[in-house]
Motif scaffolding. Structure first.
Motif, PDB file in Angstrom:
ATOM      1  N   HIS A  13      -1.022   5.498  -1.342  1.00 23.63           N
ATOM      2  CA  HIS A  13      -1.200   4.242  -1.431  1.00 23.63           C
ATOM      3  C   HIS A  13      -2.663   3.914  -1.056  1.00 23.63           C
ATOM      4  O   HIS A  13      -3.191   4.073   0.103  1.00 23.63           O
ATOM      5  N   SER A  21      -0.762  -3.838   1.215  1.00 20.58           N
ATOM      6  CA  SER A  21       0.604  -3.923   0.715  1.00 20.58           C
ATOM      7  C   SER A  21       1.452  -4.680   1.358  1.00 20.58           C
ATOM      8  O   SER A  21       1.672  -4.718   2.636  1.00 20.58           O
ATOM      9  N   ARG A  22       2.392  -5.057   0.395  1.00 19.80           N
ATOM     10  CA  ARG A  22       3.370  -5.949   0.741  1.00 19.80           C
ATOM     11  C   ARG A  22       4.674  -5.344   1.112  1.00 19.80           C
ATOM     12  O   ARG A  22       5.530  -5.568   1.916  1.00 19.80           O
ATOM     13  N   ASN A  78       5.190  -1.503   0.245  1.00 22.85           N
ATOM     14  CA  ASN A  78       5.176   0.107   0.920  1.00 22.85           C
ATOM     15  C   ASN A  78       4.968   0.164   2.424  1.00 22.85           C
ATOM     16  O   ASN A  78       5.586   1.034   3.078  1.00 22.85           O
ATOM     17  N   TRP A 114      -0.609   2.050 -13.241  1.00 19.98           N
ATOM     18  CA  TRP A 114      -0.694   2.330 -14.900  1.00 19.98           C
ATOM     19  C   TRP A 114       0.347   3.370 -15.260  1.00 19.98           C
ATOM     20  O   TRP A 114       0.138   4.323 -15.665  1.00 19.98           O
ATOM     21  N   PHE A 115       1.518   3.319 -14.993  1.00 19.98           N
ATOM     22  CA  PHE A 115       2.737   4.042 -15.272  1.00 19.98           C
ATOM     23  C   PHE A 115       2.613   5.390 -15.006  1.00 19.98           C
ATOM     24  O   PHE A 115       3.002   6.422 -15.759  1.00 19.98           O
ATOM     25  N   THR A 145       7.558   2.090  -6.302  1.00 19.48           N
ATOM     26  CA  THR A 145       7.669   0.823  -6.144  1.00 19.48           C
ATOM     27  C   THR A 145       6.771   0.318  -7.538  1.00 19.48           C
ATOM     28  O   THR A 145       5.743   0.986  -7.966  1.00 19.48           O
TER      29      THR A 145
HETATM   30  C1  LIG Z   1      -4.342  -0.322 -10.510  1.00 18.76           C
HETATM   31  C2  LIG Z   1      -2.903  -0.987 -10.523  1.00 18.76           C
HETATM   32  C3  LIG Z   1      -1.796  -0.296 -11.512  1.00 18.76           C
HETATM   33  C4  LIG Z   1      -0.635  -0.917 -11.714  1.00 18.76           C
HETATM   34  N1  LIG Z   1       0.324  -0.513 -12.601  1.00 18.76           N
HETATM   35  C5  LIG Z   1       1.372  -0.665 -12.681  1.00 18.76           C
HETATM   36  C6  LIG Z   1       2.279  -0.467 -13.630  1.00 18.76           C
HETATM   37  O1  LIG Z   1       1.846   0.334 -14.540  1.00 18.76           O
HETATM   38  N2  LIG Z   1       3.431  -0.941 -13.714  1.00 18.76           N
HETATM   39  C7  LIG Z   1       4.125  -1.909 -12.776  1.00 18.76           C
HETATM   40  O2  LIG Z   1       4.908  -2.276 -12.856  1.00 18.76           O
HETATM   41  N3  LIG Z   1       3.067  -2.284 -11.581  1.00 18.76           N
HETATM   42  C8  LIG Z   1       1.906  -1.673 -11.413  1.00 18.76           C
HETATM   43  N4  LIG Z   1       1.183  -2.171 -10.632  1.00 18.76           N
HETATM   44  C9  LIG Z   1       1.581  -3.057  -9.561  1.00 18.76           C
HETATM   45  C10 LIG Z   1       1.921  -2.028  -8.384  1.00 18.76           C
HETATM   46  O3  LIG Z   1       2.993  -1.092  -8.752  1.00 18.76           O
HETATM   47  C11 LIG Z   1       2.463  -3.055  -7.377  1.00 18.76           C
HETATM   48  O4  LIG Z   1       1.441  -3.786  -6.832  1.00 18.76           O
HETATM   49  C12 LIG Z   1       3.082  -2.084  -5.945  1.00 18.76           C
HETATM   50  O5  LIG Z   1       4.066  -1.438  -6.413  1.00 18.76           O
HETATM   51  C13 LIG Z   1       3.078  -2.984  -4.907  1.00 18.76           C
HETATM   52  O6  LIG Z   1       3.262  -2.129  -3.878  1.00 18.76           O
HETATM   53  P1  LIG Z   1       2.617  -2.818  -2.307  1.00 18.76           P
HETATM   54  O7  LIG Z   1       3.090  -4.064  -1.909  1.00 18.76           O
HETATM   55  O8  LIG Z   1       2.998  -1.694  -1.374  1.00 18.76           O
HETATM   56  O9  LIG Z   1       1.236  -2.597  -2.537  1.00 18.76           O
HETATM   57  C14 LIG Z   1      -0.013  -1.861 -10.621  1.00 18.76           C
HETATM   58  C15 LIG Z   1      -1.090  -2.209  -9.490  1.00 18.76           C
HETATM   59  C16 LIG Z   1      -2.359  -1.634  -9.740  1.00 18.76           C
HETATM   60  C17 LIG Z   1      -3.304  -1.992  -8.302  1.00 18.76           C
END
Ligand SMILES: Cc1cc2nc3c(=O)[nH]c(=O)nc-3n(C[C@H](O)[C@H](O)[C@H](O)COP(=O)(O)O)c2cc1C
Length: 207
Positions: A14, A20-21, A23, A73-74, A111
């Motif tokens: 990460h 992060s909220r 993870n 980005w998947f 996530t």
């Molecule tokens: C660069 C970037 C790309 C992301 N791509 C996706 C994605 O493809 N599909 C999706 O559902 N979420 C996507 N997200 C959202 C992240 O998955 C989400 O912010 C993360 O799971 C949150 O976890 P955290 O609270 O620990 O940061 C993306 C976020 C970022 C910053």
């Protein structure tokens, strides 16, 4: 190495853990478990200079490998992709003489910002979440590893603190079951997500 049936290595990626909220909370359920090595890639390699020999030696000491990361980005975050590109070497991890990882298990713990309802053929993302992990699943296959269905936490921007805590407890239970070899892998293989129905995959789970 220790008294547990299997050694678990969690490779966590990460790039902005301070923001992060979800993870940042999930890792607290597993990062100091006995018999589990927690390996935070962005903390260890902030400059992306991965020590390949050290990473390979560490992999050899573990039976269960977990890739834990937000879906970006998947796909996997950049440092985990770099890790895969460098560490899973030809003639070590795959190829005619490459069998170092053969028989190990690989689990993705991810996530997603997107809600669960967005991940299906007819929804916004056009595919079930499992299909976005095909590159990881195929990598596992080429390396002779057994790829488990993913553990997925959807809707990270909106899920409540209680839901995050419940996912954290589930995550810990799954890692414990993998470590203690009490997971029903045949049942698990039929599931879209390892955490779709925990009672089905955890042998003797108390309700
Ligand atoms: C660069 C970037 C790309 C992301 N791509 C996706 C994605 O493809 N599909 C999706 O559902 N979420 C996507 N997200 C959202 C992240 O998955 C989400 O912010 C993360 O799971 C949150 O976890 P955290 O609270 O620990 O940061 C993306 C976020 C970022 C910053």
């Amino acid at each position: 190495m220790n008294e547990f049936k299997k050694n678990v290595l969690i490779i966590f990626a990460h790039p902005a853990l301070q923001k992060s909220r979800v993870n940042s909370k999930l890792i607290k359920y597993v990062n100091d478990m006995q018999g589990v090595t927690f390996h935070d890639l962005y903390e260890i390699y902030p400059d992306f200079h991965i020590n390949v020999a050290k990473e390979q030696a560490q992999l050899l000491k573990h039976d269960i490998i977990v890739f834990h990361h937000p879906l970006f980005w998947f796909s996997v975050p950049a440092l985990l992709k770099e890790w895969m590109d460098l560490v899973l070497e030809h003639m070590w991890a795959y190829g005619r003489k490459g069998s170092a990882l053969k028989g190990k298990k690989l689990l993705s713990v991810i996530t997603t910002g997107g809600r669960e309802s967005l991940f299906s053929e007819k929804a916004y993302n056009r595919h079930p979440v499992k299909e976005f992990l095909y590159p990881v699943a195929q990598t596992a296959y080429i390396c002779g590893m057994d790829y488990l269905p993913p553990f997925v936490v959807h809707g990270t921007h909106t899920i409540t603190q209680e839901m995050i805590a419940a996912h954290g407890e589930d995550y810990k239970e799954i890692i414990t079951a993998l470590r203690d070899d009490t997971i029903d892998l045949e049942k698990a293989a039929e599931m879209p997500r390892l955490n779709s129905d925990m009672n089905d995959v955890l042998k003797g789970r108390k309700l």
